[in-house]
Design a protein around this motif. Structure first.
Motif, mmCIF file in Angstrom:
data_model
loop_
_atom_site.group_PDB
_atom_site.id
_atom_site.type_symbol
_atom_site.label_atom_id
_atom_site.label_comp_id
_atom_site.label_asym_id
_atom_site.label_seq_id
_atom_site.Cartn_x
_atom_site.Cartn_y
_atom_site.Cartn_z
ATOM 1 N N ARG A 162 -7.144 3.954 -6.707
ATOM 2 C CA ARG A 162 -7.460 3.090 -7.839
ATOM 3 C C ARG A 162 -6.423 3.200 -8.957
ATOM 4 O O ARG A 162 -5.941 2.189 -9.493
ATOM 5 C CB ARG A 162 -8.845 3.442 -8.386
ATOM 6 N N ARG A 169 -12.316 -2.808 -0.179
ATOM 7 C CA ARG A 169 -12.634 -2.104 -1.423
ATOM 8 C C ARG A 169 -12.357 -0.604 -1.293
ATOM 9 O O ARG A 169 -11.926 0.045 -2.246
ATOM 10 C CB ARG A 169 -14.095 -2.352 -1.812
ATOM 11 N N TRP A 222 -6.805 -6.861 -5.763
ATOM 12 C CA TRP A 222 -6.365 -6.163 -4.558
ATOM 13 C C TRP A 222 -7.382 -6.259 -3.430
ATOM 14 O O TRP A 222 -7.011 -6.400 -2.264
ATOM 15 C CB TRP A 222 -6.049 -4.709 -4.895
ATOM 16 N N THR A 223 -8.653 -6.199 -3.752
ATOM 17 C CA THR A 223 -9.669 -6.328 -2.709
ATOM 18 C C THR A 223 -9.590 -7.709 -2.058
ATOM 19 O O THR A 223 -9.645 -7.830 -0.826
ATOM 20 C CB THR A 223 -11.078 -6.103 -3.292
ATOM 21 N N THR A 256 -0.548 -3.188 -11.300
ATOM 22 C CA THR A 256 -0.944 -4.586 -11.465
ATOM 23 C C THR A 256 -0.260 -5.288 -12.642
ATOM 24 O O THR A 256 0.309 -6.383 -12.458
ATOM 25 C CB THR A 256 -2.475 -4.704 -11.587
ATOM 26 N N TYR A 305 -8.730 0.069 -1.929
ATOM 27 C CA TYR A 305 -8.451 0.019 -3.365
ATOM 28 C C TYR A 305 -8.979 1.272 -4.067
ATOM 29 O O TYR A 305 -8.261 1.906 -4.848
ATOM 30 C CB TYR A 305 -9.077 -1.231 -3.987
ATOM 31 N N ASP A 306 -10.222 1.633 -3.807
ATOM 32 C CA ASP A 306 -10.832 2.783 -4.481
ATOM 33 C C ASP A 306 -10.105 4.080 -4.161
ATOM 34 O O ASP A 306 -10.064 4.996 -4.988
ATOM 35 C CB ASP A 306 -12.302 2.902 -4.088
ATOM 36 N N TYR A 329 -3.137 1.295 -8.151
ATOM 37 C CA TYR A 329 -3.193 -0.160 -8.215
ATOM 38 C C TYR A 329 -3.361 -0.655 -9.658
ATOM 39 O O TYR A 329 -2.799 -1.687 -10.042
ATOM 40 C CB TYR A 329 -4.313 -0.687 -7.326
ATOM 41 N N GLU A 330 -4.126 0.083 -10.459
ATOM 42 C CA GLU A 330 -4.290 -0.323 -11.854
ATOM 43 C C GLU A 330 -2.977 -0.195 -12.617
ATOM 44 O O GLU A 330 -2.687 -1.006 -13.508
ATOM 45 C CB GLU A 330 -5.385 0.508 -12.515
ATOM 46 N N ALA A 376 -8.088 -5.603 -11.655
ATOM 47 C CA ALA A 376 -7.235 -5.122 -10.567
ATOM 48 C C ALA A 376 -8.026 -4.964 -9.278
ATOM 49 O O ALA A 376 -7.532 -5.264 -8.190
ATOM 50 C CB ALA A 376 -6.595 -3.792 -10.967
ATOM 51 N N ALA A 377 -9.281 -4.515 -9.389
ATOM 52 C CA ALA A 377 -10.103 -4.331 -8.197
ATOM 53 C C ALA A 377 -10.312 -5.652 -7.473
ATOM 54 O O ALA A 377 -10.206 -5.731 -6.239
ATOM 55 C CB ALA A 377 -11.452 -3.716 -8.578
ATOM 56 N N GLN A 405 0.842 -1.189 0.000
ATOM 57 C CA GLN A 405 0.000 0.000 0.000
ATOM 58 C C GLN A 405 0.887 1.253 0.000
ATOM 59 O O GLN A 405 2.098 1.167 0.193
ATOM 60 C CB GLN A 405 -0.910 -0.027 1.218
#
Length: 319
Positions: free
Chosen positions: A205, A198, A177-178, A212, A201-202, A208-209, A173-174, A132
């Protein structure tokens, strides 16, 4: 793009991300942590919910990285505790302007940090946290900075590598990671539900995208973009036997992680000022089970801990 190039891109991203500025208040807390441990401080990392949410009114989270515990403490007992069951965790309050800032910080060696963020570490404590966002608020020198960048980049690769086998062939990706955050919560005696994972992640976002596909490649996974550029398809699926093995390892990781959490909480009674009340509050926060300590128990935590732990266990705090 090969695995080495992908890892290099992650390291470049992490170096920029960790170098982003923090507030003067956060720097003041980091300075106080360094003051407590003198020249032993190789690096100080700021991470956690206050970083993600841009807040200073909660408990700020830091990691202090040192070369040797004896240099950090000057005493053998906390050094031994930190070696056997890292990290040691401490609480501090410091006045900045007209405010009292509260923080807790964990202490590990640079060597343990590097190992704990790598695939060599079975437990998810470090590689899940430092996959993170994080800020490097102090580095003693260029070598320390490079070591931290390498370790944090490795945490991202490790996290993705440990979670992909739990997913279907097609995923986004969501979902990746979630699912990862959910699994690591279960390994640390935490009660955060799927919404919490979530939300993390959000909140980042785009980050993480971006990371990934690089992390997939760094793990040696061949992949292709899914329909309409959304999600990923792994052309070679893991066998059912391999997936069962990974799921079994996660179940073991969760059982071991809960035990380690209980042991670390018990150790925290002796390293926190007001540790007994803090640990009971933290257990209540994560499990919903409430217990209060008597004045005698606060004065004699070593004698009181077994009875309190048994009471909490009977109430379901550690399940």
């Amino acid at each position: 793009m090969d695995a080495v190039t992908a890892k290099g891109r992650i390291e470049s991203w992490v170096a920029v991300e960790m170098g982003q500025p923090v507030t003067p208040a956060v720097l003041s807390v980091a300075d106080e942590i360094r003051r407590r441990h003198g020249d032993a401080a190789a690096a100080v990392l700021f991470y956690g919910s206050c970083l993600r949410q841009g807040r200073e009114d909660g408990v700020l989270d830091f990691y202090l990285l040192v070369d040797r515990y004896r240099d950090a403490y000057g005493r053998w007992l906390p050094s031994l505790a930190n070696t056997i069951l890292p990290p040691n965790v401490f609480y501090l309050e410091t006045v900045v302007g007209d405010r009292v800032l509260r923080a807790k910080y964990a202490v590990v060696t640079l060597k343990q940090f590097a190992r704990g963020t790598s695939p060599r570490s079975f437990h998810s404590s470090l590689w899940a946290r430092f996959a993170q966002p994080v800020r490097l608020v102090h580095a003693r020198d260029a070598a320390a900075r490079t070591a931290v960048i390498e370790a944090v980049s490795t945490a991202i690769v490790t996290m993705v590598g440990r979670v992909v086998p739990l997913l279907d062939r097609s995923f986004g990706a969501a979902e990746l990671w979630t699912r990862g955050f959910q699994e690591t919560y279960r390994a640390e005696l935490r009660t955060e539900g799927p919404d919490r994972a979530r939300q993390i992640y959000d909140g980042d976002r785009d980050r993480y995208e971006r990371l990934t596909p690089w992390a997939l490649t760094a793990n040696g996974y061949g992949w292709e973009q899914g329909p309409n550029g959304i999600g990923f398809l792994l052309p070679t699926e893991l066998t059912a036997r391999q997936k069962r093995r990974f799921r079994r390892l996660w179940r073991i990781r969760q059982s071991v992680g809960k035990l380690l959490t209980v042991l670390r909480l018990a150790k925290g009674i002796f390293t926190f000022e007001g540790g007994m009340d803090y640990i009971l509050w933290k257990i209540e926060r994560h499990s919903g089970v409430r217990a209060t300590a008597t004045p005698w128990q606060r004065r004699h935590p070593l004698l009181a801990s077994p009875l309190l732990a048994w009471r909490l266990y009977r109430k379901g705090a550690f399940r």
